[in-house]
Enzyme design. Structure first.
Site, PDB file in Angstrom:
ATOM      1  N   GLU A  57       0.839  -0.951  -0.170  1.00  0.00           N
ATOM      2  CA  GLU A  57      -0.124   0.038   0.080  1.00  0.00           C
ATOM      3  C   GLU A  57       0.949   1.307  -0.087  1.00  0.00           C
ATOM      4  O   GLU A  57       0.489   2.280  -0.535  1.00  0.00           O
ATOM      5  CB  GLU A  57      -0.926   0.189   1.124  1.00  0.00           C
ATOM      6  CG  GLU A  57      -1.712  -1.214   1.392  1.00  0.00           C
ATOM      7  CD  GLU A  57      -1.415  -2.383   2.064  1.00  0.00           C
ATOM      8  OE1 GLU A  57      -2.265  -3.009   2.675  1.00  0.00           O
ATOM      9  OE2 GLU A  57      -0.189  -2.489   2.120  1.00  0.00           O
ATOM     10  N   ALA A 162      15.010 -37.831  -3.258  1.00  0.00           N
ATOM     11  CA  ALA A 162      15.031 -38.441  -4.693  1.00  0.00           C
ATOM     12  C   ALA A 162      15.266 -39.930  -4.368  1.00  0.00           C
ATOM     13  O   ALA A 162      15.973 -40.409  -3.606  1.00  0.00           O
ATOM     14  CB  ALA A 162      16.439 -37.855  -5.229  1.00  0.00           C
ATOM     15  N   ASP A 208      27.897 -36.930   5.181  1.00  0.00           N
ATOM     16  CA  ASP A 208      28.166 -36.229   4.259  1.00  0.00           C
ATOM     17  C   ASP A 208      28.850 -35.168   3.920  1.00  0.00           C
ATOM     18  O   ASP A 208      29.140 -34.655   2.776  1.00  0.00           O
ATOM     19  CB  ASP A 208      26.743 -36.099   3.163  1.00  0.00           C
ATOM     20  CG  ASP A 208      26.004 -37.474   3.026  1.00  0.00           C
ATOM     21  OD1 ASP A 208      26.491 -38.725   3.039  1.00  0.00           O
ATOM     22  OD2 ASP A 208      24.717 -37.483   2.981  1.00  0.00           O
TER      23      ASP A 208
END
Length: 350
Positions: A57, A162, A208
């Site tokens: 606005e 995945a 990892d």
């Protein structure tokens, strides 16, 4: 009433198109606003560009051409979300509209925030004509993750994994790079960049040593980086890549996922991306904390014990967690399936 309901809807749809220019991340909703004169002609428009910037606005008010429109007095504001009634990094939009002399405000969806709602009442008390609910269904769908997060008091949770067609995320020896192709992996980086935070477990960090950055095709860092969040008791090693993440690092030192999500919400985080291993993903699913699923399927078979998710608390077929597929995307040889919880959690199977 200076505009017909048809014109209001048309103007609202344009305001919604403006809102799409805003960022998905940053804790604030994407909002668009148009200012129109008594004939329904748009004289200024704006949208919210992220936390700390003018709301839609105020952005629209700042775009008025003083040479053509000396002031906003007598104008109508059409805005996708109820004008806020809250002072944070910026002032309340309801007050700004009143001070500018706007005589009518049309909005789609009420602000669900405990501190920011009430703008419509403030406007009415000041003598401004207010109409809500215009194009509400479309706007609700557009900002559904943000609305859900604010109404619930915890971030919108997207879980991604995945897998091969037979549901494996790794081979028997633990190797998993790469199951999917480059197009699918790049899509994941884009989805990371659309999130405020990315969640993994300490097991993934120790095994990892991921960087968890959002990177472009050439490996460059994208402009927005999700802050990595590590769930678990064990500390992140001093030499871990996450220690040098450009967005910092949040170590929760907790396995209480609801507590973790509440803490993230308190930090202004509204969208989280769960990308940990099967343990973390399964825990979120079992706890009923996943709002959206991104499942990447590669046309390959792996077999063995390394399933993409583990125990999620389903003991019989009658307890299955039924999902509704909302999109399917082809990415090279791979497929991305996007799903959300179905209105019915059980269904007759084949």
């Amino acid at each position: 009433m200076t505009q017909s309901s048809v014109t209001d809807a048309t103007l609202m749809r344009h305001a919604l198109s403006l809102a799409a220019h805003g960022p998905l991340t940053g804790g604030n909703p994407r909002v668009g606003c148009v200012l129109v004169d008594a004939t329904g002609t748009i004289v200024a428009e704006g949208w919210h560009r992220g936390a700390g910037t003018p709301h839609a606005e105020v952005d629209a008010l700042s775009k008025l051409d003083a040479a053509k429109i000396p002031s906003a007095a007598g104008l109508t504001a059409v805005v996708t979300l109820e004008p806020c009634n809250h002072t944070g990094r910026t002032g309340p939009c309801s007050t700004a509209l009143i001070a500018a002399g706007v005589v009518r405000v049309v909005y789609a969806v009420s602000d669900p925030g405990a501190n920011s709602s009430g703008g419509a009442d403030q406007l009415r008390d000041a003598g401004v004509e207010v109409e809500g609910g215009v194009l509400a269904t479309e706007v609700e769908a557009f900002i559904h993750p943000w609305l859900t997060a604010v109404r619930r008091g915890r971030p919108w949770v997207t879980a991604k994994w995945a897998s091969s067609l037979d549901g494996r995320a790794a081979a028997a020896d633990g190797s998993s790079q790469w199951i999917t192709g480059t197009a699918a992996r790049q899509r994941v980086h884009e989805q990371r960049a659309d999130s405020d935070a990315i969640i993994v477990g300490t097991g993934t960090v120790l095994a990892d040593d991921p960087s968890l950055t959002a990177r472009g095709d050439a490996g460059e860092l994208m402009p927005h980086q999700p802050v990595p969040v590590v769930v678990g008791i064990r500390p992140v090693p001093p030499a871990a890549k996450l220690r040098s993440h450009p967005a910092g690092l949040i170590e929760t030192h907790s396995r209480d996922l609801e507590q973790v999500l509440a803490g993230l919400f308190g930090r202004g985080i509204r969208r989280v991306f769960v990308e940990g291993g099967p343990g973390v993903a399964s825990a979120f699913i079992a706890g009923g904390l996943v709002d959206e699923y991104l499942v990447y399927l590669a046309p390959t078979l792996i077999g063995g014990p390394a399933t993409a998710i583990g125990d999620i608390g389903v003991g019989s077929i009658g307890e299955q967690r039924r999902l509704a597929i909302t999109a399917i995307e082809r990415l090279g040889d791979d497929i991305l399936v996007v799903a959300r919880a179905s209105t019915s959690s059980t269904s007759e199977g084949f």
